[in-house]
Scaffold this active site. Structure first.
Site, short mmCIF file in Angstrom:
data_model
loop_
_atom_site.label_atom_id
_atom_site.label_comp_id
_atom_site.label_asym_id
_atom_site.label_seq_id
_atom_site.Cartn_x
_atom_site.Cartn_y
_atom_site.Cartn_z
N TYR A 55 57.96 50.76 71.10
CA TYR A 55 56.57 50.92 71.51
C TYR A 55 56.29 49.96 72.66
O TYR A 55 56.64 48.78 72.59
CB TYR A 55 55.65 50.59 70.32
N ASP A 81 60.96 44.58 77.41
CA ASP A 81 59.60 44.45 76.88
C ASP A 81 59.65 43.32 75.84
O ASP A 81 60.06 43.53 74.70
CB ASP A 81 59.16 45.77 76.25
N LYS A 141 51.00 38.77 73.20
CA LYS A 141 51.06 38.04 71.93
C LYS A 141 51.18 36.51 72.10
O LYS A 141 50.23 35.85 72.50
CB LYS A 141 52.17 38.62 71.07
P1 KE4 Z 1 49.10 45.30 73.10
O1 KE4 Z 1 48.50 46.23 74.11
O2 KE4 Z 1 48.82 45.72 71.67
O3 KE4 Z 1 48.73 43.82 73.36
O4 KE4 Z 1 50.71 45.32 73.30
C1 KE4 Z 1 51.38 46.55 73.22
C2 KE4 Z 1 52.84 46.27 72.86
C3 KE4 Z 1 53.80 46.38 73.84
N1 KE4 Z 1 55.11 46.12 73.57
C4 KE4 Z 1 55.50 45.73 72.34
C5 KE4 Z 1 56.95 45.45 72.08
C6 KE4 Z 1 54.54 45.61 71.29
O5 KE4 Z 1 54.96 45.21 70.06
C7 KE4 Z 1 53.19 45.88 71.55
C8 KE4 Z 1 52.13 45.80 70.45
N2 KE4 Z 1 52.62 45.68 69.12
C9 KE4 Z 1 51.75 46.16 68.06
C10 KE4 Z 1 52.43 45.83 66.74
N3 KE4 Z 1 53.40 46.75 66.38
C11 KE4 Z 1 50.38 45.57 68.15
C12 KE4 Z 1 49.51 45.82 66.93
C13 KE4 Z 1 48.51 46.89 67.17
O6 KE4 Z 1 48.82 47.91 67.85
O7 KE4 Z 1 47.40 46.72 66.63
#
Ligand code: KE4
Length: 455
Positions: free
Chosen positions: A172, A267, A295
């Site tokens: 993701y 990523d 994060k």
């Molecule tokens: P954000 O847009 O949520 O800050 O980041 C997206 C993203 C991009 N790349 C990786 C590897 C990520 O894990 C994420 C976001 N991770 C999720 C947890 N699986 C955030 C939690 C959520 O979507 O509420």
């Protein structure tokens, strides 16, 4: 009407310890105040949440509404206390309310929250990131991981003049259209939209292949020769549960991207500063062309970033022609949270302690499960960990989906009832913090033993 949470003094743990050492909280699911708030938010927000995974659709039941957090503990609006294994999905690597981070944020707020101008705080955090990750020669701050990945993809496309992107099933990279594509027919041809609202033509430029399958990557490049701008990878995955790269996988990606003139994008939104002080690129010794962050880099406040080779970053506006912008980018308060978090994290012994706790916990949970006759595999990479109800750790999405997902769902509820709040999905990593001390680990293991007996 304000739905303010009760004063911390009114909050108390009702996790009870029985004579035989069992720790339980009432097993009636969540408390009345959480239930009442969930009814209000169900009317206000889709799924009653600000982000889908929080809605417990992956495990069933309703989420407790968390009023406060301190150290490794969460307290909900009914005063129930939980050990936190979500860590805000990664950022809270020092635990909640670390004094140095908290004091720095409060002090910065008093000097002004946001000016929309250059600030000394972005210079401080930028220099620290570049120091900690040599492959990141220059960077740009944004406010989320999604924005970081979306911007890195635009940069890759603009810099190479190519449109296609390769990603892995189960990885993701945020919710930008180009990344919401799943494996199309035959998996190696065109992507198909993963979500309504993603135009087929956009998904068509996304090629999706199985994680840890280098041959599939080579075939995808061969079938799209000269058209792939970049390959995005979670160097250690967290979004289909914790899955480690196989021997030679990341090095293979580096080689094939070099051969094909495509950019390798790590990523590291989740792995950055989490699997190693210098991210997965330091842990595995691979130099990506671009890296994305989120994060931990913001210490819990909204910060994302993308960065890498100077010749690429020079193509970003206003220096170059590739456009990207953001009102709240480089927020001084958020920069301060990130700077203080990384400053503590890089001190001798801090990261090592977090990683050692994660390793001990992952091993103990799996050992106790197997001793109780429950197939389980625990693994950790730095401060992130996972527990699979399977005899071995999966290496890709299909294998992850073949683990005992139903058992995880039951386990999640049993652990929540016993005061341990796991991420509400079998396809999420767990996060350990500096605040997860011996007593917290023992609390988790006590709940685990009790849950196993009811699993
Ligand atoms: P954000 O847009 O949520 O800050 O980041 C997206 C993203 C991009 N790349 C990786 C590897 C990520 O894990 C994420 C976001 N991770 C999720 C947890 N699986 C955030 C939690 C959520 O979507 O509420």
């Amino acid at each position: 009407m304000r739905t303010g949470s009760p004063e911390p003094s009114a909050l108390h743990s009702i996790a009870r310890k029985h004579e035989d050492g069992r720790m339980t909280t009432p097993t009636d699911g969540i408390g009345p105040k959480s239930r009442a708030l969930n009814e209000i938010t169900a009317r206000l927000f889709p799924g009653g949440v600000s982000s889908p995974v929080r809605a417990f659709r992956g495990v069933g039941g309703e989420p407790p509404v968390i009023a406060s957090a301190k150290g490794a503990l969460l307290t909900d609006v009914d005063g129930r206390e939980y050990v936190d294994m979500i860590g805000a999905w990664g950022p809270m690597i020092l635990g909640h309310g670390h004094p140095e981070v908290e004091d720095a944020i409060i002090a910065r707020i008093k000097r002004g929250i946001m000016t929309g101008t250059p600030s000394p705080d972005e210079a401080d955090l930028g220099q620290l990131v570049v120091e900690m990750l040599p492959a990141v020669e220059r960077l740009r701050f944004v406010v989320s991981g999604t924005e970081a990945c979306m911007s890195a993809l635009r940069l890759a496309r603009g810099a190479t003049g190519r449109n296609k992107v390769i990603k892995f099933e189960g990885c993701y990279h945020g919710h930008a259209d180009a990344f919401l594509a799943s494996a199309g027919s035959g998996a190696l041809t065109f992507g198909t939209p993963d979500s309504p609202g993603v135009p087929p033509d956009v998904a068509r430029d996304t090629i999706v292949v199985p994680y840890n399958d280098l041959e599939a990557v080579k075939t995808a490049f061969a079938e799209n020769a000269g058209e792939v701008a970049a390959l995005f990878v979670e160097p250690v995955t967290g979004n289909m549960g914790l899955i480690e790269p196989g021997e030679g996988f990341l090095a293979g990606l580096r080689s094939v991207c070099d051969e094909q003139g495509a950019l390798l994008v790590f990523d590291e939104v989740m792995t950055g500063f989490r699997v190693h002080r210098g991210g997965a690129q330091a842990l595995y010794g691979i130099k990506p062309d671009l890296t994305t962050f989120g994060k931990v880099i913001g210490g819990g406040l909204p910060v994302g970033a993308y960065g890498g080779r100077s010749d690429l970053m020079a193509q970003i506006a206003p220096e170059g022609a590739i456009y990207q912008a953001g009102t709240l980018a480089g927020s001084p308060v958020a920069m301060t949270a990130g700077y203080q978090t990384l400053s503590v994290l890089r001190r001798e012994g801090v990261f090592e302690q977090i990683a050692a706790t994660a390793a001990r916990l992952a091993a103990a949970l799996a050992d106790e499960a197997r001793a109780a006759g429950v197939p389980a595999t625990g693994l950790s990479v730095g401060g992130m960990m996972g527990l699979w109800f399977a005899d071995s750790a999966p290496s890709n999405l299909a294998e992850a989906q073949a683990t005992d997902l139903e058992r995880f769902r039951r386990y999640h509820g049993l652990m929540l009832d016993r005061g341990v709040h796991l991420p509400p999905s079998p396809f999420e990593a767990w996060f350990v913090s500096l605040a997860h001390d011996e007593a917290i680990v023992d609390r988790i293991l006590t709940a685990h033993r009790d849950a196993l007996s009811a699993l």
